[in-house]
Motif scaffolding. Structure first.
Motif, mmCIF file in Angstrom:
data_model
loop_
_atom_site.group_PDB
_atom_site.id
_atom_site.type_symbol
_atom_site.label_atom_id
_atom_site.label_comp_id
_atom_site.label_asym_id
_atom_site.label_seq_id
_atom_site.Cartn_x
_atom_site.Cartn_y
_atom_site.Cartn_z
ATOM 1 N N LEU A 35 23.528 -19.764 9.602
ATOM 2 C CA LEU A 35 24.280 -18.644 10.159
ATOM 3 C C LEU A 35 25.773 -18.890 9.980
ATOM 4 N N VAL A 36 26.520 -17.826 9.835
ATOM 5 C CA VAL A 36 27.963 -17.946 9.652
ATOM 6 C C VAL A 36 28.606 -18.669 10.828
ATOM 7 N N ILE A 37 28.148 -18.389 12.033
ATOM 8 C CA ILE A 37 28.748 -19.019 13.209
ATOM 9 C C ILE A 37 28.543 -20.533 13.192
ATOM 10 N N ARG A 38 27.410 -21.007 12.608
ATOM 11 C CA ARG A 38 27.160 -22.455 12.496
ATOM 12 C C ARG A 38 28.045 -23.068 11.406
ATOM 13 N N ALA A 39 28.205 -22.339 10.335
ATOM 14 C CA ALA A 39 29.068 -22.840 9.265
ATOM 15 C C ALA A 39 30.494 -23.018 9.767
ATOM 16 N N ALA A 40 30.957 -22.068 10.593
ATOM 17 C CA ALA A 40 32.303 -22.164 11.149
ATOM 18 C C ALA A 40 32.431 -23.389 12.052
ATOM 19 N N GLN A 64 30.105 -10.561 20.875
ATOM 20 C CA GLN A 64 31.391 -11.217 21.099
ATOM 21 C C GLN A 64 31.849 -12.012 19.868
ATOM 22 N N CYS A 65 30.939 -12.370 18.987
ATOM 23 C CA CYS A 65 31.282 -13.286 17.886
ATOM 24 C C CYS A 65 31.667 -12.540 16.614
ATOM 25 N N MET A 66 32.299 -11.386 16.749
ATOM 26 C CA MET A 66 32.645 -10.550 15.591
ATOM 27 C C MET A 66 33.603 -11.265 14.631
ATOM 28 N N VAL A 67 33.301 -11.140 13.341
ATOM 29 C CA VAL A 67 34.179 -11.663 12.295
ATOM 30 C C VAL A 67 34.319 -10.597 11.212
ATOM 31 N N GLU A 68 35.351 -10.740 10.401
ATOM 32 C CA GLU A 68 35.534 -9.839 9.264
ATOM 33 C C GLU A 68 34.984 -10.507 8.013
ATOM 34 N N ILE A 69 34.233 -9.757 7.211
ATOM 35 C CA ILE A 69 33.668 -10.289 5.959
ATOM 36 C C ILE A 69 34.178 -9.426 4.810
ATOM 37 N N PRO A 70 35.332 -9.779 4.239
ATOM 38 C CA PRO A 70 35.905 -8.962 3.149
ATOM 39 C C PRO A 70 35.151 -9.095 1.836
ATOM 40 N N ASP A 71 34.317 -10.147 1.709
ATOM 41 C CA ASP A 71 33.577 -10.327 0.457
ATOM 42 C C ASP A 71 32.233 -10.978 0.786
ATOM 43 N N ALA A 83 28.582 -9.402 13.620
ATOM 44 C CA ALA A 83 28.245 -10.500 14.533
ATOM 45 C C ALA A 83 27.897 -11.743 13.717
ATOM 46 N N SER A 84 28.688 -12.768 13.814
ATOM 47 C CA SER A 84 28.494 -13.968 12.987
ATOM 48 C C SER A 84 27.256 -14.759 13.373
ATOM 49 N N CYS A 85 26.650 -14.436 14.505
ATOM 50 C CA CYS A 85 25.449 -15.166 14.937
ATOM 51 C C CYS A 85 24.188 -14.596 14.304
ATOM 52 N N THR A 86 24.291 -13.489 13.558
ATOM 53 C CA THR A 86 23.114 -12.888 12.929
ATOM 54 C C THR A 86 23.220 -12.821 11.415
ATOM 55 N N ILE A 87 24.367 -13.158 10.848
ATOM 56 C CA ILE A 87 24.596 -13.063 9.397
ATOM 57 C C ILE A 87 24.414 -14.451 8.788
ATOM 58 N N THR A 88 23.560 -14.558 7.792
ATOM 59 C CA THR A 88 23.396 -15.832 7.089
ATOM 60 C C THR A 88 24.335 -15.900 5.891
ATOM 61 N N VAL A 89 24.640 -17.123 5.478
ATOM 62 C CA VAL A 89 25.604 -17.339 4.406
ATOM 63 C C VAL A 89 25.038 -16.886 3.058
ATOM 64 N N MET A 90 25.959 -16.450 2.185
ATOM 65 C CA MET A 90 25.610 -16.074 0.812
ATOM 66 C C MET A 90 26.614 -16.732 -0.122
ATOM 67 N N PRO A 91 26.188 -17.086 -1.336
ATOM 68 C CA PRO A 91 27.103 -17.766 -2.265
ATOM 69 C C PRO A 91 28.382 -16.947 -2.506
ATOM 70 N N GLY A 92 29.508 -17.609 -2.346
ATOM 71 C CA GLY A 92 30.785 -16.964 -2.598
ATOM 72 C C GLY A 92 31.285 -16.100 -1.462
#
Length: 815
Positions: A35-40, A64-71, A83-92
């Motif tokens: 998850l993005v929140i774990r990567a952070a 509460q864990c909102m982040v911006e994902i421009p790419d 919500a960064s707690c529900t989005i998984t990482v993607m290459p790049g």
């Protein structure tokens, strides 16, 4: 994992199948699915959150864990904060948190303002004040003023979800941590988020309170003060507490806990973070049962019996002298009953005291039933290689990753502590196949998706020898053997043979915290430390040399029951008794008779008991938080803990035994837990020849004599009338009441309706009945011990019936 200067991101990804993303202009490589929140978190970026928990499935409830994902890694970004707690990482992928993105920061502040619209701003009187994520994050990520000038929503408070757990609805931020824990981790979803929209709230099923063995975990993970425990509510503030890590003492899991105290008094206990053992979950018994021995019956001064038969207070020197005089008069005719709740070091002190000071092998920590083959099984179990030579010991991780688990003589939720949660996790995550030999499928077995192998108590050996073909075991499977299996002749032999035949591994999981440590320490009449046979001359020489003695006694000693019979008849002149209670045994009358007729009794205890009332000398010992030591959990893992509360003149069992040894003219050689651990390490695993498991012929259960008889099935409930939960009325209020379970056919043949009377030649007892559809005919299940239906007082089968599982009892309908 960050990318080093000498390793390119592409090389790392190829080597370890990692994905590289950029967070706030910092590259980080993490496993696929992170998850993005774990990567952070890995690069030290703290994104505020409430619903997120690393051991719960993501839900995205609080936002509460909102982040911006421009790419997203494909050149296109997300149009709105996510919500960064529900989005998984993607290459790049490129992510901007509140540190580098005004949009993310604005979104987080907006959510915080929204959450605080109806939340009461009364932090100084809230139980969570001082350790509250909402309080902390409103300061770090919220605005100083609110635009809302309306009236905050109010609720009647508190709501009793159970006798122990209270809900203040106006504090709840609807993060769903509590309901997800109940559903996902414990598997008993007795609480849910009910209603919708602005009316949504934590709700309770109308007919079932939140009587879960694990309910206290919801209080700990609640990110606000919505859930509190009746035992701690408004008792203290977090910033007034001193916190000390420790180990739970109520079962053989060895769960990590945190003890919080104020003014030399324990105020609460919390789950500790130990990924290899309990993760961060503990049972309610480990959390709330800590007041036993802190009441008016606490022993703080030695007692000596006068010539008129009364006990009086005495000084330590006088009491030690009196105990030494009585033991000297008895010579080597002294029995030692240390009990199964001791630390590893205290158990070792009893073992050494019996052999090196008294000169006897009459020592036994067991109050439970056992068989002739158990000693050889346990000798192998503690030898460092598991119950089968050449096998590594089974761990919690092995249970979680097993292809199948077969349980015999073991009920996971009542007898295994957090073992149950690991099996539940394995079922939920890995589709674990589990099987249990039992007369009916318990609620705990149902919640791990277990399959019942219908078994009449006493017939476990035959069932293990002839498992149905549908039970597939292999090298990644585990066979769990509970301590109850030891009372069935041939059952342990059958379990070992099954493991050998299938390649499955064996795990012995006893009920009490000190059981495995007591076996390793040699608190058995036929085993020296670490499974060395008493009858083996080389083993005796090995231990005698380590202890600086010319020799050790070579005769196999008496079991606990045999010691008590011998004491009652005068064949044994004295007893040294640790934490043992008559009701722990199958026949408490025998225990009382032995204590009353023994020539001399020395009791080491924390509080007044039936033993101290019958003792000639009572030597008080410290509570668990007043001493250091370790437990050896069922894995064989040492679980060390230090002193939480330092109290002068508080003695451990080890220190008292050392003083007795001095008076008897023999130096015990150890006076501290550290010295005991050093000696145990020096002794180490026995490298000599071990006794092989004696082949014991399997016997079936006793025949049922008629329509008004049944075979008894029984085990101890997780919460019962044990002295450990004395002084905990809220915890007792969540205990499962006494009930008799039987099949409809058995009930009909005996004319049983709502209540059943169970009797033996010793006495009778009445229970409310529950008809269980899949229950084996001719069997009745009763709790070995339980609180009464009113929650006051206890019911013990030993006191009323003097029987154990596998024996025949009479049954009839209550009139």
């Amino acid at each position: 994992m960050t990318v080093t200067q000498n390793t390119s991101a592409a090389e790392v990804e190829k080597k370890e199948d990692l994905i590289t993303i950029t967070i706030d202009d910092v590259e980080v490589s993490v496993p696929k699915g992170t998850l993005v929140i774990r990567a952070a978190e890995l690069i030290g970026i703290d994104i505020p959150r409430f619903c997120d928990h690393p051991l719960l499935d993501p839900v995205g409830a609080c936002r509460q864990c909102m982040v911006e994902i421009p790419d997203m890694g494909n050149g296109r970004g997300m149009p709105k904060p996510q919500a960064s707690c529900t989005i998984t990482v993607m290459p790049g992928m490129k992510v901007k948190t509140q540190l580098t993105s005004e949009r993310a920061d604005k979104a987080q502040r907006g959510i915080m303002e929204f959450l605080l619209i109806n939340h009461p701003l009364d932090c100084p009187i809230c139980d969570k004040g001082g350790e509250c994520p909402l309080q902390n994050q409103s300061l770090s990520h919220g605005d100083g003023e609110s635009r809302y000038d309306g009236v905050k929503r109010l609720y009647v408070k508190p709501i009793n979800l159970s006798a122990q757990i209270l809900l203040d609805r106006e504090r709840c931020v609807l993060c769903a941590r509590c309901t997800r824990f109940a559903d996902q981790i414990a598997g008993d979803p007795l609480i849910v988020l009910g209603e919708r929209g602005p009316l949504q709230q934590v709700s309770l099923y109308a007919k079932e309170p939140f009587d879960s063995y694990w309910s206290g975990n919801t209080v700990q993970i609640c990110p606000v003060g919505a859930l509190t425990s009746a035992a701690y509510r408004f008792r203290s503030r977090p910033f007034d507490l001193v916190s000390v890590p420790s180990i739970a003492e109520h079962d053989s899991s060895g769960s990590a806990i945190r003890v919080d105290y104020r003014r030399q008094t324990v105020m609460r206990r919390m789950g500790g973070d130990d990924p290899e053992v309990n993760e961060e979950w503990i049972s309610d018994k480990d959390r709330f049962a800590f007041r036993s021995g802190r009441g008016e019956d606490r022993l703080t001064q030695p007692l000596v019996r006068d010539e008129d038969g009364s006990l009086r207070f005495a000084s330590w020197p006088e009491a030690i002298d009196a105990a030494v005089a009585g033991l000297k008069a008895a010579g080597d005719s002294v029995g030692v009953l240390p009990g199964g709740r001791l630390t590893h070091e205290d158990a070792y002190a009893y073992s050494k005291f019996a052999r090196a000071v008294i000169g006897t092998n009459d020592i036994d920590h067991r109050a439970r039933a056992y068989s002739d083959e158990e000693a050889d099984f346990l000798a192998a179990a503690v030898a460092g290689t598991g119950p089968i030579n050449g096998q590594p010991g089974v761990t919690f991780a092995d249970l979680e990753n097993a292809s199948a688990v077969l349980m015999a003589g073991f009920e996971p939720e009542d007898e295994g502590g957090v073992v149950f949660l690991r099996l539940r996790k394995a079922f939920r995550k890995n589709k674990l196949r589990s099987y249990q030999l039992a007369p009916y499928a318990s609620e705990g077995i149902r919640r791990i998706g277990g399959t019942l192998l219908p078994t009449v108590p006493g017939d476990e050996a035959n069932v293990l020898a002839k498992l149905p073909s549908s039970v597939e075991l292999d090298g990644t499977s585990v066979i769990i053997v509970g301590e109850r299996l030891a009372q069935v002749p041939g059952a342990l032999t059958a379990a070992v043979e099954l493991a050998t035949r299938t390649g499955a591994r064996l795990a012995w999981i006893p009920r009490r915290a000190g059981e495995r440590g007591a076996v390793e320490a040699g608190c058995l009449p036929n085993l020296l430390p670490y499974g060395r046979p008493v009858t083996d001359p080389a083993a005796r020489v090995d231990v005698a040399a380590a202890w600086g003695l010319p020799s050790l006694p070579d005769r196999v000693g008496r079991s606990a029951n045999e010691q008590l019979v011998a004491a009652a008849t005068g064949a044994l002149k004295a007893l040294v008794v640790g934490g043992v209670q008559p009701s722990d045994f199958v026949d408490p009358v025998l225990v009382r008779h032995g204590l009353e007729n023994a020539g001399f009794v020395v009791s080491l205890e924390t509080r007044v008991s039936e033993v101290t009332e019958r003792a000639d000398v009572v030597l008080p010992v410290g509570l668990i938080e007043e001493r250091s030591g370790s437990f050896v959990n069922w894995e064989g893992r040492e679980r060390s803990f230090g002193v939480v509360i330092k109290k002068p003149n508080t003695m451990s069992d080890l220190r008292v035994l050392a003083a007795l040894a001095d008076g008897l003219g023999t130096d015990l050689g150890i006076r501290t837990a550290e010295q005991a651990r050093a000696e145990l390490a020096e002794l180490g695993v026995w490298e000599g020849e071990r006794a092989t498991l004696r082949q014991v012929r399997a016997k079936g259960p006793e025949p049922v004599e008629g329509p008004n008889t049944a075979i008894l099935a029984s085990w101890r409930l997780h919460l019962d009338d044990a002295r450990a939960i004395d002084g905990e009325p809220y915890l007792a209020g969540t205990a499962r009441g006494p009930v008799a379970r039987l099949s409809s056919r058995t009930a009909a043949e005996a004319g049983i309706a709502d209540r059943v009377v169970v009797s033996t030649d010793r006495g009778s007892i009445s229970f409310r009945t529950e008809i269980v559809p899949e229950m084996t005919d001719g069997v009745i299940w009763l709790p070995s011990r339980a609180l009464t239906e009113t929650g006051h007082g206890g019911l013990a089968l030993s006191e009323h019936l003097a029987v154990s599982s596998g024996e025949v009892v009479r049954i009839e309908g209550a009139k």
